[in-house]
Design a protein around this motif. Structure first.
Motif, mmCIF file in Angstrom:
data_model
loop_
_atom_site.group_PDB
_atom_site.id
_atom_site.type_symbol
_atom_site.label_atom_id
_atom_site.label_comp_id
_atom_site.label_asym_id
_atom_site.label_seq_id
_atom_site.Cartn_x
_atom_site.Cartn_y
_atom_site.Cartn_z
ATOM 1 N N LEU A 115 0.833 -1.196 0.000
ATOM 2 C CA LEU A 115 0.000 0.000 0.000
ATOM 3 C C LEU A 115 0.873 1.254 0.000
ATOM 4 C CD1 LEU A 115 -3.059 0.553 0.207
ATOM 5 C CD2 LEU A 115 -2.695 0.980 2.627
ATOM 6 N N GLY A 118 2.586 1.747 -3.335
ATOM 7 C CA GLY A 118 1.639 2.246 -4.330
ATOM 8 C C GLY A 118 1.360 3.717 -4.127
ATOM 9 N N LEU A 119 1.131 4.078 -2.880
ATOM 10 C CA LEU A 119 0.830 5.468 -2.563
ATOM 11 C C LEU A 119 2.038 6.353 -2.866
ATOM 12 C CD1 LEU A 119 -1.502 7.050 -1.475
ATOM 13 C CD2 LEU A 119 -0.581 6.795 0.812
ATOM 14 N N TYR A 121 4.368 5.787 -5.016
ATOM 15 C CA TYR A 121 4.504 5.905 -6.467
ATOM 16 C C TYR A 121 3.552 6.982 -7.001
ATOM 17 C CZ TYR A 121 4.423 4.535 -11.375
ATOM 18 O OH TYR A 121 4.479 4.537 -12.735
ATOM 19 N N ALA A 122 2.301 6.949 -6.495
ATOM 20 C CA ALA A 122 1.312 7.923 -6.958
ATOM 21 C C ALA A 122 1.728 9.338 -6.580
ATOM 22 C CB ALA A 122 -0.047 7.598 -6.367
ATOM 23 N N VAL A 123 2.259 9.493 -5.380
ATOM 24 C CA VAL A 123 2.657 10.824 -4.942
ATOM 25 C C VAL A 123 3.870 11.306 -5.724
ATOM 26 C CG1 VAL A 123 3.569 12.136 -2.988
ATOM 27 C CG2 VAL A 123 1.662 10.579 -2.646
ATOM 28 N N SER A 125 4.612 10.649 -8.720
ATOM 29 C CA SER A 125 4.293 11.024 -10.093
ATOM 30 C C SER A 125 3.373 12.241 -10.166
ATOM 31 C CB SER A 125 3.659 9.836 -10.833
ATOM 32 O OG SER A 125 2.522 9.400 -10.140
ATOM 33 N N LEU A 126 3.217 12.924 -9.032
ATOM 34 C CA LEU A 126 2.415 14.154 -9.056
ATOM 35 C C LEU A 126 3.161 15.234 -9.828
ATOM 36 C CD1 LEU A 126 1.053 14.567 -5.425
ATOM 37 C CD2 LEU A 126 -0.256 14.253 -7.502
ATOM 38 N N PRO A 127 2.407 16.119 -10.465
ATOM 39 C CA PRO A 127 3.077 17.240 -11.130
ATOM 40 C C PRO A 127 3.750 18.120 -10.083
ATOM 41 C CG PRO A 127 0.707 17.573 -11.096
ATOM 42 C CD PRO A 127 0.964 16.185 -10.600
ATOM 43 N N ALA A 130 1.666 21.817 -8.525
ATOM 44 C CA ALA A 130 0.303 21.323 -8.401
ATOM 45 C C ALA A 130 -0.691 22.447 -8.641
ATOM 46 C CB ALA A 130 0.095 20.736 -7.010
ATOM 47 N N PRO A 131 -1.682 22.172 -9.463
ATOM 48 C CA PRO A 131 -2.731 23.179 -9.615
ATOM 49 C C PRO A 131 -3.491 23.255 -8.308
ATOM 50 C CG PRO A 131 -3.412 21.143 -10.647
ATOM 51 C CD PRO A 131 -2.001 20.930 -10.162
ATOM 52 N N GLY A 132 -3.914 24.435 -7.923
ATOM 53 C CA GLY A 132 -4.620 24.541 -6.656
ATOM 54 C C GLY A 132 -5.501 25.767 -6.677
ATOM 55 N N LEU A 133 -6.023 26.065 -5.530
ATOM 56 C CA LEU A 133 -6.923 27.209 -5.443
ATOM 57 C C LEU A 133 -6.212 28.411 -4.839
ATOM 58 C CD1 LEU A 133 -10.050 25.271 -4.207
ATOM 59 C CD2 LEU A 133 -9.702 26.250 -6.456
ATOM 60 N N ALA A 136 -6.926 31.724 -6.559
ATOM 61 C CA ALA A 136 -8.293 32.196 -6.323
ATOM 62 C C ALA A 136 -8.402 32.786 -4.921
ATOM 63 C CB ALA A 136 -9.275 31.047 -6.487
ATOM 64 N N TYR B 187 -7.288 15.996 -5.651
ATOM 65 C CA TYR B 187 -7.158 17.456 -5.530
ATOM 66 C C TYR B 187 -5.812 17.904 -6.077
ATOM 67 C CZ TYR B 187 -6.418 22.067 -3.513
ATOM 68 O OH TYR B 187 -6.131 23.393 -3.352
ATOM 69 N N SER B 188 -4.772 17.113 -5.758
ATOM 70 C CA SER B 188 -3.448 17.537 -6.202
ATOM 71 C C SER B 188 -3.328 17.467 -7.726
ATOM 72 C CB SER B 188 -2.371 16.672 -5.545
ATOM 73 O OG SER B 188 -2.556 15.336 -5.941
ATOM 74 N N GLY B 191 -6.742 20.419 -8.584
ATOM 75 C CA GLY B 191 -6.819 21.704 -7.907
ATOM 76 C C GLY B 191 -8.241 22.123 -7.595
ATOM 77 N N THR B 210 -1.872 8.952 -10.645
ATOM 78 C CA THR B 210 -2.390 9.511 -9.398
ATOM 79 C C THR B 210 -3.905 9.432 -9.357
ATOM 80 O OG1 THR B 210 -0.624 11.079 -9.677
ATOM 81 C CG2 THR B 210 -2.112 11.448 -7.857
ATOM 82 N N THR B 213 -4.963 5.942 -8.617
ATOM 83 C CA THR B 213 -4.741 5.627 -7.197
ATOM 84 C C THR B 213 -5.808 6.296 -6.339
ATOM 85 O OG1 THR B 213 -2.414 5.782 -7.774
ATOM 86 C CG2 THR B 213 -2.942 5.490 -5.455
#
Lengths: 322, 494
Positions: A115, A118-119, A121-123, A125-127, A130-133, A136, B187-188, B191, B210, B213
């Motif tokens: 687990l 896997g997690l 790996y997913a993290v 491969s994040l850009p 990160a797009p966010g708010l 805004a 969300y990541s 956004g 992502t 997952t």
């Protein structure tokens, strides 16, 4: 230049993992709790490194401090360890694990590793950006009544979530009270040593001052109701430990009103602005700052009282001996 | 927005929330109950008005704090939420009159205000999950409803209630954490936390690891709350040892709301048949089949009627999972229909069993011998609820199974058809076991002198029992709303 922070972060991360492993494997509950508190403090440091001072404050105060105090209080109420527990204490970890079904535990560890990989790996491969708010939020910050973006999000843009979290906190206390009368911790009935009493007398005013400061500064800088409330709660815990109790007069209705004040006032403000014609929780821009401070002040009081009451564990009005 | 009408959706959630602390500080006696009763009645009316408004005027959107989504929180009500919210509020309103006597008997008087406060918060949490259009807000409401459920379960009379609540807490917290991790991951990538906004932005990043997952974490997290086989382990104990009123309410609403959330995630948050590209639906079919067969067999061997019905609930959730697993408009319609009908039948059955507990103090098979003759009205409700559970024509249970079989035939899923029929046969056995104990076994000495339960318990039981018959004959309303809801979810495009 860039190597040093990297090494620092690496050491932090590995120490955190090592602490987690140690505390999970520790057969001695007291040692596990101490490790847990250390874990929380280290976690707070990591939040600071991640540029999230608000989260760091909350983690240190609630995650490490109050949760640790709650766990220690629970341990004290469990009484001296039974025979099986003391046997566990003597044996090394491998024999304990064998007693608890080694194949099952191995299977569990393997599952968690999968687990975690896997997690991870997913993290990974994040850009990177990160797009966010955040943009805004930054654009509307001027309308929010405060200049700390975290407070703006918590008390204005997503005030509804925070309102509900107040409900969660109150609910936690209701749940603990629903469990009925727990046996009181033994130290409660014994006279408290001079050092502790002195410490409580010295620290309580200081903690009150810090809580007030955190509350006030929350509009501009890291701080706010949850941090201030947890400091207030810490003061409450200290007083409880020092043997101080609410007088009979205050233990009934006044206490209950203080416990619900945060939630009720928050909702009252939310509903009141509807009368002026907006949607729920739509503060008029001019008075937003003042309303937020008002809500936070009531919330601080309630959070502090709820946390201290959680530590006490039983309904103050159910104590027959007071 | 102006007037009450505009704030309808908000009030539905906020009224129980503000009432809870007030009820908690009320003095002992019947006042807390009366307060809670009033709130649930108001909520049921509001939920009815909301469904009417959505069906006639279309989607309702409410911006909390006046901040536009995506960074403000939005309530977004369409036919699906309105339908589920009405079920939750309606069941709460029927349960509360029943609660007075049952709670007086099962819960110490000084705990009663806390009980009703927790109950209202649970209602608030469940309604909130259905109302909100913001996925983080869903998590907060999930926390409220779960925490209050743990508190409510722990109030059961036996000591096992505490361990059951603890078990439920551990499993539920894992579920909530998984949900939160998943939300964090998506969300990541996007956004945004607003569900409608997510639905727009997610397709662009569907290939990303992502997102997959995050999807997996969210689905598993909700499946834990839903008690989807084999993640149901918390359910039998929680339902068995919780106070009667809590079992009625949770069995009829909590898993239903989780099912709603699952549908939202599968079809709305991840649109364009994203889930079809994953093994999700196959897993749902396998899990559904396993639940129907295994949990039904377990139910047959239970010696405690509440526990028997709890295992039956796991099996019934299996039917809903199967409906979703077909990944068709008909399948989703069947799942939604069963969501509604199962709330009716389990509500009626747990209420009737509660009436027996009220009189006998237990619902073990060997303690209830011959009670059917002593308590004819309660027994009648058990028969109706049992027939509905089996799926006999003329009852609500028949309608949902009929649609489920149609959905299975549509895809020529013969195994599923066989399993649905086998499940009904197994239900005949465990319902028969209850009826045998209640009617055909001679009553013991102690049970000879028992009377029918008080009217305050019998009337709510019969309201639900009769609605099992009503919605078994008049299917226009339920099937219409369920079909429309399936359409809104976008399941028709599958």
């Amino acid at each position: 230049m860039t190597l040093l922070p990297l090494i620092f972060d690496g050491v932090l991360g590995f120490t955190l993992l090592w602490l987690a492993w140690q505390l999970l494997g520790s057969p001695d509950l007291f040692r596990a709790i101490v490790l847990f508190i250390a874990f929380g403090l280290l976690m707070a440091l990591i939040w600071v490194r991640l540029d999230a001072p608000d989260v760091a404050l909350a983690e240190a105060a609630i995650g490490a401090g109050l949760t640790g105090a709650l766990l220690l209080a629970a341990l004290a109420r469990l009484g001296p360890p039974s025979e099986t527990a003391s046997l566990d204490n003597q044996g090394d970890r491998a024999s304990v694990a064998e007693g608890g079904g080694l194949p099952f535990r191995r299977w569990l560890v393997a599952l968690h590793l999968v687990l975690a990989c896997g997690l991870g790996y997913a993290v990974m491969s994040l850009p990177s950006a990160a797009p966010g708010l955040s943009d805004a939020v930054a654009n509307s910050l001027a309308l929010s009544g405060v200049s700390n973006p975290v407070t703006a999000v918590l008390l204005n843009f997503r005030a509804y979530d925070t309102l509900l979290e107040m409900g969660v906190l109150l609910l936690a206390l209701l749940a603990v009270w629903s469990l009925g009368s727990t046996p009181d911790a033994p130290p409660d009935d014994q006279p408290v040593g001079g050092v502790l009493a002195l410490l409580a007398r010295l620290l309580t005013p200081l903690l009150l001052l810090v809580a007030g400061y955190l509350l006030w500064v929350g509009g501009r800088a890291p701080g706010g109701a949850f941090q201030a409330g947890s400091v207030l709660g810490a003061a409450g815990v200290l007083l409880v430990l020092a043997g101080w109790r609410l007088g009979r007069r205050f233990a009934q209705l006044p206490l209950r009103i203080m416990l619900v004040a945060g939630l009720v006032l928050f909702m009252a403000v939310g509903l009141f602005v509807m009368l002026v014609g907006g949607d729920f929780l739509t503060y008029p821009h001019a008075s937003a700052g003042g309303l937020i401070l008002l809500i936070e002040a009531a919330a601080t009081l309630s959070i502090g009282m709820i946390l201290a009451a959680l530590f006490l564990g039983i309904r103050p009005d159910s104590r027959a001996d007071q | 927005m102006s007037g009450l009408q505009g704030h309808l959706s908000l009030l539905l959630v906020v009224i129980p929330l503000i009432a809870a602390p007030i009820v908690a500080v009320l003095p002992r006696g019947r006042l807390p109950w009366a307060g809670a009763l009033l709130v649930t009645a108001v909520c049921a009316v509001l939920a009815g008005m909301q469904l009417w408004s959505v069906v006639h005027d279309g989607v309702i959107s409410y911006e909390l704090g006046g901040w536009a989504p995506p960074w403000g929180i939005e309530y977004r009500i369409d036919a699906v939420n309105a339908f589920v919210a009405l079920i939750v509020a309606g069941i709460a309103a029927v349960t509360l009159p029943y609660a007075l006597l049952s709670v007086e008997q099962e819960i110490p008087e000084e705990q009663a205000p806390l009980f009703y406060a927790s109950f209202l918060l649970c209602l608030c949490g469940l309604l909130g999950i259905t109302q909100t259009g913001d996925i983080f807000n869903v998590f907060v409401f999930l926390e409220i409803s779960s925490l209050s459920s743990y508190a409510l379960v722990s109030l059961g009379r036996k000591r096992q209630a505490l361990t059951s609540a603890y078990q439920y807490l551990v499993m539920g917290t894992i579920g909530a954490t998984f949900f939160l991790i998943g939300v964090g991951l998506i969300y990541s990538q996007t956004g945004t936390l607003n569900i409608a906004d997510l639905a727009e932005r997610l397709p662009a990043v569907f290939d990303h690891k992502t997102v997959h997952t995050g999807f997996a974490f969210i689905v598993v997290g909700v499946a834990l709350k839903l008690a989807l086989f084999p993640l149901h382990l918390w359910l039998p104990n929680a339902y068995t040892y919780a106070p009667t009123v809590v079992t009625i309410f949770l069995a009829a609403t909590a898993t239903k709301v989780a099912l709603y959330l699952m549908l939202r995630v599968l079809f709305t948050v991840f649109p364009n048949n994203f889930a079809l590209g994953t093994p999700t639906f196959d897993l749902f079919v396998i899990s559904g089949i396993a639940a129907i067969l295994i949990a039904s067999v377990y139910a047959i061997y239970q010696m405690d009627v509440k526990r028997l019905l709890a295992y039956s609930s796991v099996a019934q959730i299996g039917y809903m999972a199967l409906g979703i697993g077909f990944a068709s408009a008909m399948g989703v319609t069947a799942a939604l229909l069963h969501l509604f009908n199962h709330a009716l039948m389990k509500g009626a059955l747990f209420m009737a069993v509660g009436a027996i507990i009220y009189r006998v103090g237990s619902c073990r098979m060997d303690n209830i011998h011959g009670l059917g003759r002593r308590m004819p009205w309660t027994f009648g409700a058990i028969i109706i609820g049992g027939l509905s559970l089996v799926g006999v024509p003329g009852t609500a249970g028949f309608i949902s199974k009929w649609y489920l079989i149609l959905a299975a035939l549509e895809q020529q899923a013969w195994i599923s058809v066989a399993v649905i029929l086998a499940g009904s046969l197994l239900a005949v056995v465990y319902v028969g076991k209850m009826i045998e104990a209640l009617y055909f076994k001679p009553a013991s000495e102690a049970n000879q002198s028992l009377k029918e339960a008080p009217l305050l318990l019998v009337i709510p039981t019969w309201i639900l029992a009769l609605s099992n018959l009503y919605f078994g004959l008049n299917t226009e309303l339920t099937v219409g709303v369920a079909e429309r809801a399936a359409e809104v979810l976008g399941a028709t495009g599958l």
